[in-house]
Design a protein around this motif. Structure first.
Motif, short mmCIF file in Angstrom:
data_model
loop_
_atom_site.label_atom_id
_atom_site.label_comp_id
_atom_site.label_asym_id
_atom_site.label_seq_id
_atom_site.Cartn_x
_atom_site.Cartn_y
_atom_site.Cartn_z
N UNK A 227 -10.49 6.54 3.87
CA UNK A 227 -9.44 7.52 3.57
C UNK A 227 -8.19 7.29 4.40
N UNK A 228 -7.11 7.91 3.95
CA UNK A 228 -5.85 7.81 4.68
C UNK A 228 -4.93 8.95 4.27
N UNK A 229 -3.95 9.22 5.12
CA UNK A 229 -2.76 9.97 4.73
C UNK A 229 -1.70 8.94 4.44
N UNK A 230 -0.73 9.29 3.61
CA UNK A 230 0.21 8.24 3.22
C UNK A 230 1.54 8.79 2.75
N UNK A 231 2.59 7.98 3.00
CA UNK A 231 3.88 8.20 2.33
C UNK A 231 3.94 7.36 1.06
N UNK A 232 2.86 6.67 0.73
CA UNK A 232 2.76 5.96 -0.54
C UNK A 232 2.12 4.59 -0.47
N UNK A 233 2.67 3.71 0.34
CA UNK A 233 2.17 2.33 0.33
C UNK A 233 0.76 2.20 0.88
N UNK A 234 0.43 2.98 1.90
CA UNK A 234 -0.92 2.93 2.44
C UNK A 234 -1.95 3.35 1.40
N UNK A 235 -1.62 4.40 0.66
CA UNK A 235 -2.55 4.88 -0.37
C UNK A 235 -2.75 3.84 -1.46
N UNK A 236 -1.67 3.15 -1.84
CA UNK A 236 -1.77 2.12 -2.87
C UNK A 236 -2.70 1.00 -2.41
N UNK A 237 -2.47 0.51 -1.20
CA UNK A 237 -3.29 -0.59 -0.69
C UNK A 237 -4.74 -0.16 -0.48
N UNK A 238 -4.94 1.01 0.10
CA UNK A 238 -6.30 1.50 0.34
C UNK A 238 -7.09 1.58 -0.96
N UNK A 239 -6.48 2.16 -2.00
CA UNK A 239 -7.20 2.36 -3.26
C UNK A 239 -7.58 1.05 -3.91
N UNK A 240 -6.71 0.06 -3.82
CA UNK A 240 -6.98 -1.22 -4.46
C UNK A 240 -8.07 -2.00 -3.73
N UNK A 241 -8.04 -2.00 -2.41
CA UNK A 241 -9.08 -2.70 -1.66
C UNK A 241 -10.42 -1.97 -1.77
N UNK A 242 -10.38 -0.65 -1.80
CA UNK A 242 -11.62 0.10 -1.97
C UNK A 242 -12.22 -0.17 -3.34
N UNK A 243 -11.37 -0.23 -4.37
CA UNK A 243 -11.86 -0.53 -5.71
C UNK A 243 -12.51 -1.91 -5.75
#
Length: 403
Positions: A125-141
């Motif tokens: 999980x993460x908090x994000x201004x946007x880019x962190x959430x994008x990268x986290x979701x893709x690597x988790x997928x």
């Protein structure tokens, strides 16, 4: 061998302990290495020539490669026209928007999610201004594990939200700012066995330090005078400094560039601390800037960032949103490099410091641009001319072309 060490009190902890701050004093942690196996080796010997990108530097990483989407290996452009506009002789752009998800965050996430897999964890999980959430979701997928992200409602560019949603993250928008979102996701990680992958996690920063390694390699092992970086949560400036200090201490390079952090005038707690010679960074309660990726009032890696700037005789500067947009347009129209607003702050800050006489015109400079233009298409629509709509008439079209 790698281990965790407290940034303040030097307490040591096992790398497999799931901790993000020092249990003894509450300060930040760093990944440290003894480097016994590579000490004395040459540049050629310490790099994995079978790899490109982040994992080329596996001897300087705290985990094995468990998940990758070909992150890193981003271009370093020599930008003569932009250099003329800025007022320096030699200017390079390290364009992190060329990463698979369009930002530098991929470098951190390949390390962070790989470590989660090594630890046998199934939730990140993460908090994000946007880019962190994008990268986290893709690597988790890619890793087939679950991801959850907290975003400040109405404060994240849709290009980034779209990536997180499409790749299966549980996206939760909170009616507050990023700093509150980070506070909440830290509490979630403690209660719900979610591996936290904001840059407070020192493992993530190990991936990001490879930006500096690539810059040096791409310059044929010549060290530039300065590296300019946008500063939000202050992870990149901290990580690159740490990585290059490791190389200097091993004798692979002989110096470290000045590290220069750039923020928006509407969100500049790091700049204020540097300019006012403060020992700590004071939180800015209501940060506001069109550069959403750096709209952060409490940089979690602030202490490390202060060390990076001060130990290298670097500095910090703030720029207006108007200066950011101007630099963004110049990057696109002079060099063909399309970046989101936060990315352009590094170039805007360089121009400002050159005009102030703080940066010599003969210096060799690298500006890091952190995210792709299409991360924030709404901003482009706001600051650029709209397409001209006409009837399908050839003469009218030619008149408009020649106007």
């Amino acid at each position: 061998m790698a281990y965790l060490e407290c940034f303040e009190c030097d307490s040591r902890f096992d790398l497999d302990e799931i901790i993000y701050t020092c249990p003894d004093c509450g300060s930040l942690l760093e990944v440290k290495y003894d480097f016994d196996e590579i000490r004395g080796k040459t540049r050629e010997e310490v790099l994995d020539r079978s790899e490109e990108g982040v994992w080329r530097y596996k001897e300087f990483m705290p985990c094995n490669k468990e998940v990758s989407v070909a992150e890193g290996n981003t271009p370093l452009y020599e930008t003569d026209q932009l250099a003329d506009w800025v007022g320096v002789k030699s200017l390079y752009i390290k364009n992190e928007g060329s990463n698979p998800t369009g930002s530098f965050k991929d470098r951190g996430m390949t390390a962070g999610v790989s470590k989660a897999i090594e630890l046998g964890l199934k939730n990140v999980g993460c908090a994000s201004t946007g880019n962190t959430s994008a990268a986290l979701s893709i690597f988790a997928a890619k890793a087939d594990i679950n991801s959850v992200v907290l975003l400040p409602a109405g404060k994240v560019a849709m290009g980034k939200v779209a990536q997180a949603i499409m790749h299966g993250a549980k996206v939760i928008s909170i009616k507050d700012n990023f700093d509150k979102a980070l506070e909440l996701i830290q509490e979630v990680s403690e209660r719900e066995n979610v591996y936290l992958l904001n840059s407070i996690n020192p493992v993530r920063l190990e991936g990001q330090k490879t930006i500096g390694y690539e810059i040096i390699e791409q310059l044929n092992w010549n060290v530039p005078d300065s590296i300019f970086l946008p500063v939000g949560n202050a992870g990149n400036i901290s990580a690159i400094f740490k990585g290059l200090r490791e190389w200097r201490n091993l004798g692979l390079i002989d110096k470290i560039p000045k590290m220069v952090g750039i923020q928006s005038e509407g969100s500049k707690p790091f700049v204020d601390a540097i300019k006012n010679e403060k020992e700590t960074i004071e939180q800015e309660m209501n940060p506001e800037t069109l550069a959403t990726a750096i709209r952060i009032g409490k940089p979690v890696n602030g202490p490390k960032a202060l060390e990076a700037a001060r130990e290298t005789n670097g500095t910090a500067e703030s720029v207006s949103d108007e200066e950011i947009v101007e630099a963004q347009k110049k990057l696109a129209r002079l060099e063909g490099i399309g970046v989101e607003p936060a990315s352009a702050s590094s170039v805007a800050g360089l121009k400002k410091l050159v005009e102030k006489g703080k940066i010599g015109k003969e210096e060799e400079i690298v500006c890091v641009t952190t995210g792709h233009l299409l991360k924030d298409p709404e901003e482009v629509a706001d600051v650029c001319k709209k397409p001209i709509e006409v009837e399908p008439n050839l003469d009218k079209i030619i008149d408009l072309i020649n106007d």
